[in-house]
Enzyme design. Structure first.
Site, PDB file in Angstrom:
ATOM      1  N   GLN A 186     -17.334  -8.607  15.100  1.00  0.00           N
ATOM      2  CA  GLN A 186     -15.908  -8.757  14.819  1.00  0.00           C
ATOM      3  C   GLN A 186     -15.601  -8.390  13.366  1.00  0.00           C
ATOM      4  O   GLN A 186     -16.356  -8.732  12.462  1.00  0.00           O
ATOM      5  CB  GLN A 186     -15.465 -10.194  15.093  1.00  0.00           C
ATOM      6  CG  GLN A 186     -15.487 -10.587  16.555  1.00  0.00           C
ATOM      7  CD  GLN A 186     -14.299 -10.046  17.335  1.00  0.00           C
ATOM      8  OE1 GLN A 186     -13.334  -9.543  16.768  1.00  0.00           O
ATOM      9  NE2 GLN A 186     -14.363 -10.141  18.645  1.00  0.00           N
ATOM     10  N   CYS A 240      -8.757  -8.363  23.589  1.00  0.00           N
ATOM     11  CA  CYS A 240      -8.101  -7.619  22.508  1.00  0.00           C
ATOM     12  C   CYS A 240      -6.898  -6.844  23.029  1.00  0.00           C
ATOM     13  O   CYS A 240      -6.280  -6.096  22.268  1.00  0.00           O
ATOM     14  CB  CYS A 240      -9.093  -6.672  21.833  1.00  0.00           C
ATOM     15  SG  CYS A 240      -9.815  -5.446  22.941  1.00  0.00           S
ATOM     16  N   CYS A 265      -2.066   0.520   9.113  1.00  0.00           N
ATOM     17  CA  CYS A 265      -1.138  -0.597   8.900  1.00  0.00           C
ATOM     18  C   CYS A 265       0.280  -0.249   9.347  1.00  0.00           C
ATOM     19  O   CYS A 265       1.161  -0.026   8.518  1.00  0.00           O
ATOM     20  CB  CYS A 265      -1.150  -1.004   7.430  1.00  0.00           C
ATOM     21  SG  CYS A 265      -2.757  -1.617   6.902  1.00  0.00           S
ATOM     22  N   TYR A 280     -20.173  -9.487  28.781  1.00  0.00           N
ATOM     23  CA  TYR A 280     -19.857  -8.539  27.694  1.00  0.00           C
ATOM     24  C   TYR A 280     -20.236  -9.193  26.360  1.00  0.00           C
ATOM     25  O   TYR A 280     -19.427  -9.247  25.435  1.00  0.00           O
ATOM     26  CB  TYR A 280     -18.375  -8.141  27.714  1.00  0.00           C
ATOM     27  CG  TYR A 280     -17.834  -7.823  29.094  1.00  0.00           C
ATOM     28  CD1 TYR A 280     -17.951  -6.543  29.629  1.00  0.00           C
ATOM     29  CD2 TYR A 280     -17.209  -8.795  29.861  1.00  0.00           C
ATOM     30  CE1 TYR A 280     -17.449  -6.256  30.895  1.00  0.00           C
ATOM     31  CE2 TYR A 280     -16.708  -8.514  31.130  1.00  0.00           C
ATOM     32  CZ  TYR A 280     -16.827  -7.243  31.647  1.00  0.00           C
ATOM     33  OH  TYR A 280     -16.332  -6.959  32.900  1.00  0.00           O
ATOM     34  N   CYS A 308      -0.700   6.414   6.833  1.00  0.00           N
ATOM     35  CA  CYS A 308      -2.013   6.013   7.328  1.00  0.00           C
ATOM     36  C   CYS A 308      -1.874   5.466   8.747  1.00  0.00           C
ATOM     37  O   CYS A 308      -0.868   4.851   9.098  1.00  0.00           O
ATOM     38  CB  CYS A 308      -2.607   4.945   6.404  1.00  0.00           C
ATOM     39  SG  CYS A 308      -4.136   4.225   7.018  1.00  0.00           S
ATOM     40  N   GLU A 316     -24.690  -7.726  28.914  1.00  0.00           N
ATOM     41  CA  GLU A 316     -24.080  -6.676  28.101  1.00  0.00           C
ATOM     42  C   GLU A 316     -24.611  -5.312  28.567  1.00  0.00           C
ATOM     43  O   GLU A 316     -25.805  -5.176  28.842  1.00  0.00           O
ATOM     44  CB  GLU A 316     -24.410  -6.905  26.620  1.00  0.00           C
ATOM     45  CG  GLU A 316     -24.138  -5.751  25.686  1.00  0.00           C
ATOM     46  CD  GLU A 316     -22.678  -5.343  25.653  1.00  0.00           C
ATOM     47  OE1 GLU A 316     -22.408  -4.128  25.764  1.00  0.00           O
ATOM     48  OE2 GLU A 316     -21.814  -6.236  25.518  1.00  0.00           O
ATOM     49  N   CYS A 355       0.839  -1.196   0.000  1.00  0.00           N
ATOM     50  CA  CYS A 355       0.000   0.000   0.000  1.00  0.00           C
ATOM     51  C   CYS A 355       0.876   1.248   0.000  1.00  0.00           C
ATOM     52  O   CYS A 355       1.785   1.370   0.838  1.00  0.00           O
ATOM     53  CB  CYS A 355      -0.910   0.019   1.224  1.00  0.00           C
ATOM     54  SG  CYS A 355      -1.886   1.533   1.374  1.00  0.00           S
ATOM     55  N   CYS A 407      -8.663   0.433   0.206  1.00  0.00           N
ATOM     56  CA  CYS A 407      -7.845  -0.106   1.297  1.00  0.00           C
ATOM     57  C   CYS A 407      -7.597  -1.585   1.039  1.00  0.00           C
ATOM     58  O   CYS A 407      -8.533  -2.346   0.763  1.00  0.00           O
ATOM     59  CB  CYS A 407      -8.551   0.090   2.635  1.00  0.00           C
ATOM     60  SG  CYS A 407      -7.678  -0.640   4.032  1.00  0.00           S
ATOM     61  N   ASP A 453     -15.550 -11.551  27.276  1.00  0.00           N
ATOM     62  CA  ASP A 453     -14.956 -10.857  26.128  1.00  0.00           C
ATOM     63  C   ASP A 453     -15.091  -9.355  26.385  1.00  0.00           C
ATOM     64  O   ASP A 453     -15.897  -8.669  25.747  1.00  0.00           O
ATOM     65  CB  ASP A 453     -15.662 -11.268  24.830  1.00  0.00           C
ATOM     66  CG  ASP A 453     -15.072 -10.576  23.604  1.00  0.00           C
ATOM     67  OD1 ASP A 453     -13.962 -10.016  23.719  1.00  0.00           O
ATOM     68  OD2 ASP A 453     -15.725 -10.590  22.550  1.00  0.00           O
TER      69      ASP A 453
END
Length: 478
Positions: free
Chosen positions: A303, A429, A91, A332, A88, A353, A82, A178, A402
């Protein structure tokens, strides 16, 4: 006795230049080298590079630099496919070979588990990282995203800007597409650009809180091929017949199922506002995970990497080791994807949640899939979990969590420990908060048994990690 403090002679100075061999990576993927024992952090370099570096910030024991020249490139250095890779904000690892990216991510999670989580044998617990293989002629780690959020603005010469924010800024990097999203999403972006360039609709000015078009949000359901386009505007509606003209521009694209308008008139960094209005088609698109069907709207949490999502959910099911007799709590739970994925293998699922709209989505998705052994409730996990446990006497055999990047609330962890499930499956995450919460759970009688890292956010520094923890007295049976 008078002490004499001598100024350190080898302290680096701003704007000085050095030849530096890059020896390792930092937490955000920046390279690390040394000059006279002082660590220098350098962006856009690769472990093994010999680089000419200019110091841009110097402290007593460390410094920051920028690469002026790669004198001798590392064998792990690649040319980013890219042209916007360096500017950007997405990435940040595209100049590093994909195999090297994966090795660094695996090591990053291991380091967090050992240093923060106090897990002595982390390497022994970790399964091989799950990579994303390229298909249809694309390279590994590309074309995986099912969602794009593109800010709209105006350049210095009045030209339309549309793309992504630059690194650590709200400066828009103008792009035509992208490499992380599909060619179909690129086409949608291109059509939206053409429409805005030909119309008189004013791009949003973040500084002055003026203008109309703030963002273009595109979602794709990879299993069905359905697409949703959602312009975000700083007004109650588009002027004149602009909404009809926008629909005419987009509706013939293969897969377009939903065109909606989101209203966000607040002076905020939040992308989506509270109100959404249908312009054409349905208010949602349908996606599938295995044989489960889900309604995905503009504000639904889902996701972004569908291939890896299916693999992660299969890993959660494997770690949960369900026999059909278990009561499972899914904390969650979002729109209920994990709950419904596990429901057919469990006796009963409780999904919790904090976002009420997500719970309504979860309930609809349960009905949609004919699943009745689930109960979804809106509220904070740290409040609802102890209430259900203490007031309703419900015990958990397995708990799946999660949480957001900040990890689990301490009160929720305390209740999880008191409920004493046989297994806790933690999906995260952020490996740092995962490790912190593992340390808390260890104090409550749980030990990590298995850990698996998934490269969900390829070309970036982020990962998803799933950890299985078991009560210490049960670890020999896991």
């Amino acid at each position: 006795m008078r002490r004499v403090f001598l100024k350190r002679k080898n302290m680096l100075k701003k704007n000085e230049e050095y030849r530096i061999r890059i020896e390792d990576y930092g937490n955000d993927g920046e390279g690390i080298g040394h000059v006279d024992g002082i660590a220098v952090f350098v962006k856009d370099v690769v472990k093994g590079d010999l680089a000419k570096v200019r110091i841009v910030k110097a402290k007593k024991n460390y410094a920051y630099g920028i690469p002026l020249e790669i004198i001798s490139p590392s064998p792990d250095r690649v040319t980013p496919p890219c042209p916007h890779a360096r500017v950007c904000g997405g990435c940040s690892l595209m100049h590093i070979s994909y195999d090297s990216q994966l090795a660094w991510k695996q090591q990053k999670v291991r380091a967090c588990l050992e240093r923060i989580g106090g897990v002595e044998n982390a390497a022994d617990l970790m399964e091989p990282i799950v990579r994303l293989r390229g298909d249809a002629g694309e390279g590994d780690g590309l074309r995986y995203r099912n969602k794009g959020q593109f800010p709209v603005g105006k350049g210095r010469d009045g030209e339309l800007l549309m793309g992504f924010y630059g690194r650590h800024s709200h400066r828009i990097v103008n792009t035509e597409g992208c490499l992380l999203q599909s060619a179909k999403m690129d086409l949608v972006l291109h059509r939206c650009r053409e429409f805005l360039e030909e119309s008189s609709l004013e791009p949003y000015d973040e500084e002055n809180h003026s203008g109309l078009i703030r963002h273009i949000v595109i979602r794709e359901a990879r299993a069905t091929g359905e697409l949703q386009v959602c312009p975000v505007i700083c007004a109650d509606s588009l002027p004149g017949d602009a909404d009809e003209r926008l629909v005419d521009v987009l509706k013939d694209i293969d897969g377009i199922t939903s065109i909606v308008l989101n209203i966000n008139k607040e002076r905020t960094n939040r992308i989506l506002g509270a109100r959404t209005r249908l312009l054409w088609g349905r208010e949602w698109i349908e996606d599938r995970i295995k044989d489960l069907s889900f309604e995905i709207g503009p504000v639904s949490f889902y996701q972004v990497n569908p291939v890896q999502t299916e693999r992660m959910y299969e890993k959660i099911l494997s770690y949960a080791h369900l026999t059909g007799s278990e009561t499972v709590f899914d904390l969650y739970c979002g729109i209920g994807t994990i709950s419904l994925f596990l429901a057919r293998s469990a006796k009963y699922i409780y999904g919790i949640e904090i976002v009420p709209e997500a719970i309504e989505d979860a309930k609809r998705n349960a009905v949609r899939n004919g699943i009745t052994n689930v109960r979804f409730q809106a509220g904070k996990a740290e409040k609802l979990l102890p209430f259900i446990y203490e007031n309703e006497g419900v015990k958990a055999d397995v708990i799946v969590v999660d949480p957001p990047r900040k990890g689990c609330d301490e009160a929720a962890i305390d209740t999880m420990i008191r409920m004493s499930p046989a297994r806790i499956v933690y999906m995260s995450c952020d490996p740092a908060t995962l490790a912190r919460d593992i340390a808390r759970l260890k104090k409550g009688g749980y030990e990590p048994v298995k850990v698996c890292v998934f490269d969900n956010f390829c070309q970036s520094t982020h990962v998803e990690t799933i950890a299985l923890l078991a009560r210490i007295k049960d670890t020999m049976r896991v």
